[in-house]
Design an enzyme around this catalytic site. Structure first.
Site, PDB file in Angstrom:
ATOM      1  N   LEU A  44       6.226 -14.914  -3.105  1.00  0.00           N
ATOM      2  CA  LEU A  44       7.266 -15.216  -2.116  1.00  0.00           C
ATOM      3  C   LEU A  44       6.694 -15.972  -0.930  1.00  0.00           C
ATOM      4  O   LEU A  44       7.246 -16.976  -0.495  1.00  0.00           O
ATOM      5  CB  LEU A  44       7.929 -13.927  -1.637  1.00  0.00           C
ATOM      6  CG  LEU A  44       8.888 -13.280  -2.628  1.00  0.00           C
ATOM      7  CD1 LEU A  44       9.491 -12.033  -2.020  1.00  0.00           C
ATOM      8  CD2 LEU A  44       9.983 -14.247  -3.030  1.00  0.00           C
ATOM      9  N   HIS A 267       3.016   5.034  -4.134  1.00  0.00           N
ATOM     10  CA  HIS A 267       4.432   5.203  -4.450  1.00  0.00           C
ATOM     11  C   HIS A 267       4.616   6.486  -5.241  1.00  0.00           C
ATOM     12  O   HIS A 267       3.935   6.693  -6.242  1.00  0.00           O
ATOM     13  CB  HIS A 267       4.915   3.999  -5.257  1.00  0.00           C
ATOM     14  CG  HIS A 267       6.394   3.832  -5.202  1.00  0.00           C
ATOM     15  ND1 HIS A 267       7.243   4.698  -5.824  1.00  0.00           N
ATOM     16  CD2 HIS A 267       7.171   2.907  -4.582  1.00  0.00           C
ATOM     17  CE1 HIS A 267       8.492   4.301  -5.591  1.00  0.00           C
ATOM     18  NE2 HIS A 267       8.473   3.220  -4.846  1.00  0.00           N
ATOM     19  N   ARG A 338       7.807   7.853   1.362  1.00  0.00           N
ATOM     20  CA  ARG A 338       6.913   7.702   0.217  1.00  0.00           C
ATOM     21  C   ARG A 338       5.596   8.456   0.369  1.00  0.00           C
ATOM     22  O   ARG A 338       5.163   9.154  -0.542  1.00  0.00           O
ATOM     23  CB  ARG A 338       6.596   6.214   0.004  1.00  0.00           C
ATOM     24  CG  ARG A 338       7.760   5.439  -0.533  1.00  0.00           C
ATOM     25  CD  ARG A 338       7.429   3.970  -0.622  1.00  0.00           C
ATOM     26  NE  ARG A 338       8.562   3.247  -1.211  1.00  0.00           N
ATOM     27  CZ  ARG A 338       8.603   1.938  -1.377  1.00  0.00           C
ATOM     28  NH1 ARG A 338       7.591   1.190  -0.992  1.00  0.00           N
ATOM     29  NH2 ARG A 338       9.648   1.363  -1.916  1.00  0.00           N
ATOM     30  N   ARG A 443       4.442   1.017   4.663  1.00  0.00           N
ATOM     31  CA  ARG A 443       5.519   0.027   4.583  1.00  0.00           C
ATOM     32  C   ARG A 443       6.804   0.694   4.126  1.00  0.00           C
ATOM     33  O   ARG A 443       6.792   1.531   3.230  1.00  0.00           O
ATOM     34  CB  ARG A 443       5.136  -1.072   3.601  1.00  0.00           C
ATOM     35  CG  ARG A 443       6.201  -2.130   3.449  1.00  0.00           C
ATOM     36  CD  ARG A 443       5.757  -3.228   2.509  1.00  0.00           C
ATOM     37  NE  ARG A 443       5.571  -2.769   1.136  1.00  0.00           N
ATOM     38  CZ  ARG A 443       6.557  -2.520   0.284  1.00  0.00           C
ATOM     39  NH1 ARG A 443       7.805  -2.677   0.656  1.00  0.00           N
ATOM     40  NH2 ARG A 443       6.295  -2.116  -0.949  1.00  0.00           N
TER      41      ARG A 443
END
Lengths: 646, 250, 294
Positions: A44, A267, A338, A443
């Site tokens: 990206l 995660h 998380r 994050r």
């Protein structure tokens, strides 16, 4: 120790970016054509940066290790992308997105960068829609939103479970448009192996053509690093097989500081490891925790019986199940962030209550939700995820609880950059996951896509131009300087050295071992003693690697073994830095959990007095202690709190 | 589980290739196909039998489109709606002989072993598979209304991962499903409608030029697409083409 | 066989349009064939053949039809060559992808249909063009009142014929009389006495140029051909190939023309099958009838 200048513009937080843009230097169109930019990476950040710079008129060379820019691992992001559009009229704003991101990052991110990120988030959505990204729509034709962890508003835009794919294809389209126009030149199957610094400025790269093994030189006025994170250092992660940290590391070796390397996100909902042959961990969307209940057995004998296969999970009585997240965090229950969910799973498994034959898994159970809502509703919500789970494990999650375990997912740490995303090497910029900037120590979901595109579409085109404005006098950069000779020679020597070891063990053998060391000692829970031990083990393994690795084939042909070996050699050095960084940070924050620093309830305990800074490390040579530079974090517009999810 | 593997080996693009036979033993049924190849490669190196087999792979979760092997006569092997990396060994019979071939097409030349060059796909996209907008200066996202139905259909087409299975499966090595997926995705949306006529012509001409075959409507592509992209997209491409040609001014 | 500058899709669209046109023609042809089954001693059939052979609109269409057929063949072969070239190295393992056998064998079933057409042309169409000998028929009326003979007869009665002309006239009269006698003795008159039929080329030769309206006798040719069991079996096999070709052809043409809609796809597919089966059965009915019931 010199202090780092983060070049944050003057003025109130909300005005900083506007002020910067109003005062930055520009390059006139005729001169833009004379300026060359190298972009490494086509995810990206890289694709959007190259497309934007190409559209502006700069000459761009973009490098990609895969066969096509569309393979970059941004493509695997499932959930969505955040933006403060407030389309849902639920009180969202730039300020609130900014606040949520800072808080989610456990107050270890740079305030001005995060505010800018929140500010440009809206432009990203506009840009992507204009490119034809098929975001989910409501019946009236307007854009739909969903909610995500760590926020009280619905601000996440999504395209089914493939948001990352669609955004990347949008950026890939924009990139392809520029390639067709001739402003961008694509070099596929090329891997950056060194950065060339001339007179203190980044002036080019050395790359290896992965098809032919040829070592090539590319010169430019500036280099943008957009090569993603280094999560693969753990061998098993949700990263793609080819994702690696070598481009970052070679820049670090050339003088770019590496910031907060120990900040790694784990995660909580991944499919557990099933065997030592496993190459990769598959993420199950975080959204599953909305309806699934996480538990392990209360009794050790049930655990034993489960592992032997004499007992089925569905046969364990309700009172014999330990819904540990609901027990420990009654307010948030299964929806804690998380890092908290991951640590809680590890705690239970370490205590011996883990399920699966490895003992490293917990149940994610939908039986309550199916009873309450019916199978149809659950199927409509999670059908594709359940199907994916069944494809991989051959277990039907409608009948038997899923098994999940945390896995390495994202690296918040990365190359240190200032407000302009420029590293400590002038002319070298870092964007996306490769830099450290916006996520602090943790994050939030749906923020990685936002940051990658913000950097590429809306930050770099301004800040890079500001840098290039001073470069119009330097003329075409030559790739024949002694610096290029030296860099190429170094790369060749390194490859020759690896090829000449001719040991007995494969690259993956060492990588798996390194991964285990990292997971055990620099993983979810860290302590001083373990980190020291880990450091020793890494050094031993590194020495063994350089003596005993076996790389078949030749350097002048396609050779994945050599590629892996080069990357692993860098990982050893990075691993030591991660351990060192984790050791030095005597506090727990976000994804960095030092077992010595926890509250009575086992939560992270920050030390804002001593550690509210960015740790930026300067390379001093192989096996030399890296030098620490601190960038103090100052929060003017935000109240600092302890995170509490009880 | 034990398997006999017949794998295509080819040193480089110019070399003459051949099938080699290897055996793998004690493979777990939970193992993915690519992990089975990892195990093979480890043993090829450790036992100094041969240079490991080269095969493209990256995300290993079925989204990047990098992996792609022609396994026992089917692209991505004997399972529907999966990529090679999502294929598991439990789909095979113990003791089975597995033939592994690279994608075969003039437009996808073999680089080494099972690795093929798919840059032809990028070239087709570069011919027009995008909306020609530059960064900035675009309208507010909600100022472009898209009906849910159209958005969903566009998304169905946009799910293409560019793996090349459609070309590999097609007896004509035609890239029509790939091209039509991109043409459909953009033609269905108001943003892409503007240059739809130009796009479809440029992309199809590029496809022909690159040496892909043409579509004879056998729908092998649809049967093998890991993302289950529908043949209706090819029909839409044909419609777009007719409209573009009929409406074309000299 | 390369047609440059025409994109593959345009060529395919042409093939589809032409194919659909041929599909319509097949229906017409089948209708005419089925006239053979009427127990009217070929009355309808002959009328139909006569119409097809003489109507000017049909003559224009005949040219279009031939152009269509040739275009269909040339373009498909060119496309097929492009397709073969697109995969220079074949797979070792045969494809196990789920596809219909019909769709994958179009070029081969098409080839068989072409073989049939060649056979068909030799047997029927070339007779019409006079390239090949077949069976002939003459309208009784014409045979009895050939305008040329009438004129010569008038001249004869007026004594205006030269001795040479007399000789020719007599030969011609004898030829016509011979034909009439043959027709009488062998029962070559049709039920309504309008036609003298089932004449061989030898029979017709003497009266050529004297009697007008000599036409190929397709009705009796058909019966004779289908009386040959080998020919009938070959004919039936080739029509199975045609059916295979058509099952895919129609739905494929719709797809190529962009007519694909999940509401109607099932219908189009079903219709293709029904159409192909009707055509195959319709054409097969004639040889089967002749083989087993005549």
């Amino acid at each position: 120790m010199n202090t780092l200048d983060s070049k944050i513009p003057e003025g109130p937080l909300a005005q900083k970016w506007t002020n910067y843009k109003a005062n930055q230097k520009l390059v006139n169109p005729a001169n833009k054509r004379k300026l060359d930019v190298i972009v490494v990476g086509t995810g990206l950040a890289g694709a959007s940066a190259a497309a934007s710079l190409g559209a502006m008129g700069f000459n761009v060379d973009i490098f990609c290790i895969s066969d096509s820019p569309r393979r970059a691992h941004s493509i695997a992001a499932q959930g969505g992308i955040n933006a403060a559009k407030n389309y849902q009229n639920d009180g969202d704003s730039v300020g609130r997105l900014f606040y949520d991101t800072i808080k989610g990052g456990d107050y270890r991110a740079r305030e001005a960068n995060v505010y800018r990120l929140a500010e440009v988030s809206n432009d990203i959505i506009d840009q992507c829609v204009a490119q034809g990204v098929p975001f989910a729509r409501e019946y009236g034709g307007l854009l739909d939103n969903r909610s995500f962890g760590g926020a009280q508003v619905s601000r996440t835009f999504y395209a089914r479970g493939q948001t990352g794919q669609q955004l990347l294809l949008g950026a890939y389209g924009a990139l392809s448009h520029q390639i067709a126009r001739g402003t961008v030149k694509l070099h596929e199957r090329h891997e950056m192996l060194d950065l060339v610094v001339v007179d203190g400025k980044a002036r080019g790269i050395i790359a290896r053509d992965l098809t032919t093994g040829e070592i090539k030189r590319y010169a430019a006025h500036a280099v943008v690093l957009a090569t993603g994170g280094y999560g693969n250092i753990y061998f098993l992660s949700t990263n793609a097989m080819n994702s690696n940290g070598s481009a970052e590391w070679c820049c670090h070796k050339k003088g770019a500081y590496f910031a907060n390397p120990c900040f790694v996100q784990i995660h909580p909902t991944c499919i557990p490891v099933h065997g030592d042959y496993q190459s990769k961990l598959t993420l199950m969307s975080e959204s599953l925790r909305n309806d699934g209940r996480i538990w392990v057995p209360k009794k050790k004998e049930d655990v034993e019986a489960l592992r032997k296969g004499t007992l089925k999970p569905t046969e364990i009585k309700e009172e014999d199940r330990d819904y540990y997240l609901e027990r420990r965090y009654p307010a948030f229950g299964n929806l804690v962030p998380r890092d908290v969910a991951s640590r809680a799973a590890k705690e239970r498994c370490d205590a011996g209550y883990g399920v699966n034959n490895t003992g490293l898994a917990v149940f994610l159970d939908f039986s309550t939700a199916i009873q309450r809502l019916g199978r149809d509703v659950i199927e409509a919500r999670y059908g594709n995820l359940f199907q994916m789970y069944e494809k991989i494990t051959a277990v039907n999650p409608y009948e038997t609880p899923m098994m999940i375990y945390p896995a390495i997912h994202y690296t918040m740490g990365g190359i240190w950059v200032d407000y302009e995303l420029q590293t400590t090497i002038p002319g070298l910029f870092a964007a996306g996951e490769a830099n450290f900037s916006d996520h602090g120590a943790n994050r939030l979901g749906a923020s990685a896509l936002m940051q990658g595109l913000a950097d590429g579409y809306f930050v770099l085109p301004y800040t890079l131009q500001n840098y290039l404005a001073d470069e119009i006098y330097s003329g075409k950069v030559s790739a024949n300087s002694p610096e290029f000779d030296q860099a190429e020679e170094n790369v060749r020597q390194r490859i020759d050295r690896l090829m000449s070891i001719k040991g007995t063990k494969t690259v993956d053998h060492f990588h798996k071992k390194l991964g285990l060391i990292m997971w055990d000692y620099v993983g979810m829970g860290r302590n001083a003693e373990g980190l020291q031990k880990g450091l020793t083990l890494i050094k031993e393994l590194e020495e063994e690697f350089w003596k005993d690795v076996q790389i078949t084939g030749t350097a002048d042909s396609m050779n994945p073994e050599l590629e892996k070996a080069i990357r692993l050699a860098d990982y050893f050095e990075l691993a030591k830095l991660m351990a060192k960084d984790a050791y030095h940070r005597n506090e727990s924050c976000g994804g960095h959990f030092r077992e010595e620093y926890q509250t009575e309830d086992g939560e992270t305990l920050r030390n804002d007095n001593d550690y509210m800074y960015v740790a930026a490390w300067e390379y001093q040579g192989h096996n030399q202690d890296e030098t620490l530079h601190k960038e103090p974090l100052v929060y003017q517009d935000i109240e600092i709190k302890q995170r509490n999810y009880k | 589980m034990n398997f006999t593997l017949k794998i295509w080996r080819q040193e480089n693009a110019k070399a003459k290739g051949r099938f080699e036979t290897y055996k793998v033993e004690n493979i777990s049924s939970d193992c993915s196909f690519l992990e089975m190849l990892d195990i093979l490669n480890e043993s090829l190196i450790s036992n100094k039998i041969a240079h490991p087999v080269c095969f493209d792979n990256d995300c290993r979760e079925g989204i990047c489109g990098m992996c792609g092997l022609y396994i026992n006569g089917r692209p991505h092997g004997n399972d529907d709606g999966v990529t090679t990396c999502q294929l598991h060994m439990r789909k095979f019979k113990d003791g089975e002989t597995i033939w592994i071939e690279p994608w075969r097409a003039k437009a996808f030349p073999v680089i080494r072993d099972l690795v093929v060059d798919r840059t032809a796909y990028d070239k087709i996209i570069q011919a027009g598979g995008y909306v020609s907008v530059s960064t900035g200066g675009v309208p507010d996202a909600n100022s472009i209304l898209v009906s849910k139905d159209k958005a969903d259909k566009a998304m169905d087409a946009a799910e293409c991962i560019g793996c090349g299975a459609c070309v590999a499966a097609c007896k004509n090595a035609s890239a029509m499903l790939f091209v039509s997926a991109k043409v459909s995705h953009l033609a269905l949306l108001p943003q892409g409608k503007v240059e739809a006529a130009n796009r479809v012509q440029k992309m199809v001409e590029k496809m022909d030029e690159l040496g892909f075959g043409n579509c004879t409507n056998t729908y092998a592509c649809e049967a093998e697409c890991p993302k289950l992209i529908k043949r209706s997209n090819i029909a839409r491409l044909n419609r777009e083409w007719i409209c573009a040609r009929v409406g074309k001014e000299k | 066989m390369n047609l440059p500058k025409i994109a593959s899709i345009s060529r395919k669209i042409l093939v589809a349009c032409v194919g659909l046109f041929l599909l319509v023609f097949l229906l017409v042809h089948m209708g005419i064939n089925l006239c053979l089954l009427r127990p009217d001693d070929g009355e309808w059939y002959s009328i139909a053949c006569n119409f097809m052979g003489t109507n000017y609109i049909i003559k224009v269409f005949e040219v279009v039809l031939f152009a269509a057929l040739i275009a269909h063949i040339i373009i498909t072969v060119a496309l097929q060559i492009q397709n073969w070239k697109a995969r220079p190295v074949r797979y070792h393992q045969p494809s196990k992808s789920k596809t219909s056998a019909m769709s994958k064998t179009m070029i081969w079933t098409g080839g068989l249909v072409f073989v049939f057409l060649a056979l068909h042309f030799v047997n029927f169409y070339f007779v019409k063009l006079g390239l090949v000998e077949g069976k002939y028929m003459i309208q009784t009326e014409h045979a009895l009142s050939s305008s040329e003979l009438q004129a010569k007869y008038m001249a004869y009665t007026q004594g205006k014929l030269s001795p040479e002309e007399m000789a020719t006239f007599q030969t011609e009269m004898e030829a016509v009389q011979g034909l009439m006698i043959k027709a009488e003795s062998e029962g070559l008159y049709s039920d309504d006495m309008k036609w003298i039929r089932n004449l061989s080329a030898e029979d017709v030769k003497p009266v050529e140029g004297i009697v007008e309206g000599i036409e190929p006798d397709f009705y009796n040719m058909a019966f004779e051909l289908f009386g040959n069991k080998v020919y009938s079996v070959i004919y039936l096999i080739l029509f199975v190939a045609l059916a295979f070709h058509l099952i895919h052809a129609m739905q494929s043409a719709f797809q190529t023309l962009g007519l694909n809609h999940n509401k109607y796809n099932k219908f189009i597919e079903g219709f293709s099958w029904v159409y192909a089966i009707i055509i195959a059965l319709g054409f097969a009915a004639v040889p089967v009838y002749i083989m087993f019931f005549v």
